[in-house]
Design an enzyme around this catalytic site. Structure first.
Site, mmCIF file in Angstrom:
data_model
loop_
_atom_site.group_PDB
_atom_site.id
_atom_site.type_symbol
_atom_site.label_atom_id
_atom_site.label_comp_id
_atom_site.label_asym_id
_atom_site.label_seq_id
_atom_site.Cartn_x
_atom_site.Cartn_y
_atom_site.Cartn_z
ATOM 1 N N GLY A 81 0.827 -1.276 0.017
ATOM 2 C CA GLY A 81 0.047 0.004 0.111
ATOM 3 C C GLY A 81 0.891 1.290 -0.045
ATOM 4 O O GLY A 81 0.265 2.456 -0.293
ATOM 5 N N ASP B 256 8.300 -6.284 -11.439
ATOM 6 C CA ASP B 256 6.951 -6.039 -11.777
ATOM 7 C C ASP B 256 6.689 -4.852 -12.455
ATOM 8 O O ASP B 256 7.397 -3.905 -12.195
ATOM 9 C CB ASP B 256 6.102 -6.280 -10.387
ATOM 10 C CG ASP B 256 6.079 -5.064 -9.701
ATOM 11 O OD1 ASP B 256 4.914 -4.336 -9.850
ATOM 12 O OD2 ASP B 256 6.764 -4.846 -8.808
ATOM 13 N N HIS C 143 0.043 -11.911 -25.491
ATOM 14 C CA HIS C 143 1.367 -11.749 -26.279
ATOM 15 C C HIS C 143 2.457 -10.788 -25.299
ATOM 16 O O HIS C 143 3.534 -11.096 -25.446
ATOM 17 C CB HIS C 143 1.207 -10.693 -27.575
ATOM 18 C CG HIS C 143 2.505 -10.501 -28.171
ATOM 19 N ND1 HIS C 143 3.410 -11.314 -28.884
ATOM 20 C CD2 HIS C 143 3.029 -9.049 -28.013
ATOM 21 C CE1 HIS C 143 4.305 -10.634 -29.398
ATOM 22 N NE2 HIS C 143 4.212 -9.411 -28.816
#
Length: 373
Positions: free
Chosen positions: A92, A270, A339
């Protein structure tokens, strides 16, 4: 968690992370599933088509909707989503940055006003861990104080002081909960802050890495600084991080960012970029990006990427993707997302293979040469 280093080439590392739910070979890109779903994709896509071993979900968003107690009743994230491999949950802290108009940090935590219904929520180091215990994630990120760049030295100093204090509270609380049988299969990562200032990065890294965390992340980058400043900061910071723990660079980034930071010793990444860009018509290829909505692809019989073996490229043409996008067909979002994620996942797998062969420098040259054509 079990962690091992399988190969090293320069500063680049090929490692293995074993959690209670999967074995993760690094370098690894973690698709972002903020609300317990990677947008436009389902568990079968993630497991059988993309073969991901770990995805990221978000503590703030899941606390608000559907609520972490609801997720707990459904068997945690694994039972709720039926994705039986690993989850990493963010704390958070990033939302305090990205939703700064509805959040306010202080020395004890972060006060949020829900972007959904305006309700108030106060996140403290122990509160975010309690939420993540309910979510049942394999890797839990602790609460940190993230600031946008550029920032004053005074604000960065406050950020690292808070982040260090919250880290001490978090590790103490987590070990206490584990002593009572809670979170035994859950791992906890600290987040190094400090902007792009080497002195502050060293202070933050040394303070956090002296604590008994299962892994360490570099946070507070890709938030407004130049790319080279980010690369220089990572290169400066990683030597302070333990070699025998995973290293995670949060929220980064482009394919080039992955390659550059793998070279600098990062194991985990990420970013929303591959799925968000896919939905907006931008597709990544071996030879650079293409904008599939462009008129020149209307009758193009080639796949998105002639060097790609993904589900989409094996079956569909650029012309078909162009049609789906222009017609606003929902199927476009799935095929494009498959993809772009395949491209990212394959890029990190190829980087690992190059590290294992001691040929990362050649891999990097080939990567850039193809994109320059």
């Amino acid at each position: 968690m079990k962690f091992s280093i399988d190969a090293v080439d320069g500063s680049a590392r090929a490692c293995t992370i074993e959690t209670a739910h999967s074995t993760i070979k690094t370098p690894v890109f973690m698709p972002v599933g903020t609300g317990a779903v990677v947008k436009a994709l389902d568990t079968r896509d993630m497991r059988e088509i993309l073969d991901t071993q770990i995805i990221l979900a978000n503590t703030y968003h899941l606390c608000l909707r559907p609520g972490d107690e609801t997720v707990a009743k459904m068997g945690g994230l694994h039972g709720f989503t039926t994705y039986d491999r690993s989850f990493l949950t963010d704390s958070g802290g990033f939302q305090a940055f990205s939703l700064s108009d509805i959040s306010r940090p202080d020395d004890e935590g972060i006060l949020f006003r829900s972007h959904i219904d305006g309700s108030k929520h106060y996140f403290t180091p122990s509160k975010v861990l309690d939420i993540q215990y309910n979510l049942g994630s394999d890797i839990m990120m602790i609460l940190d104080d993230l600031v946008a760049l550029p920032a004053t030295k005074k604000r960065i100093a406050v950020s690292i002081e808070r982040t260090t204090r919250w880290a001490k509270e978090s590790i103490t609380y987590h070990r206490f909960k584990q002593s009572h049988g809670i979170g035994l299969d859950q791992n906890i990562f600290a987040i190094i802050q400090g902007g792009t200032d080497p002195e502050f990065r060293q202070i933050s890294a040394e303070a956090l890495c002296a604590m008994d965390f299962d892994g360490f992340a570099i946070g507070g980058l890709s938030v407004g600084e130049a790319n080279q400043a980010m690369y220089d900061t990572v290169e400066f910071t990683t030597p302070f991080m333990p070699k025998n723990r995973p290293r995670y660079l949060m929220g980064v980034g482009t394919p080039e960012d992955l390659v550059e930071n793998i070279e600098r010793g990062v194991d985990m990444f990420d970013c929303v970029m591959p799925t968000r860009n896919a939905r907006n018509g931008t597709l990544f290829t071996t030879f650079g990006k293409i904008n599939i909505k462009a008129a020149r692809y209307k009758a193009d019989t080639e796949p998105i990427d002639s060097a790609c073996g993904c589900y989409t490229c094996r079956r569909y043409s650029r012309a078909y993707l162009n049609h789906l996008y222009r017609a606003k067909e929902l199927t476009y979002f799935r095929l494009a997302s498959l993809h772009n994620l395949h491209f990212y996942l394959t890029l990190t797998k190829r980087a690992r293979d190059a590290i294992e062969r001691g040929q990362f420098a050649a891999f990097k040259r080939d990567f850039y040469n193809k994109r320059a054509k």
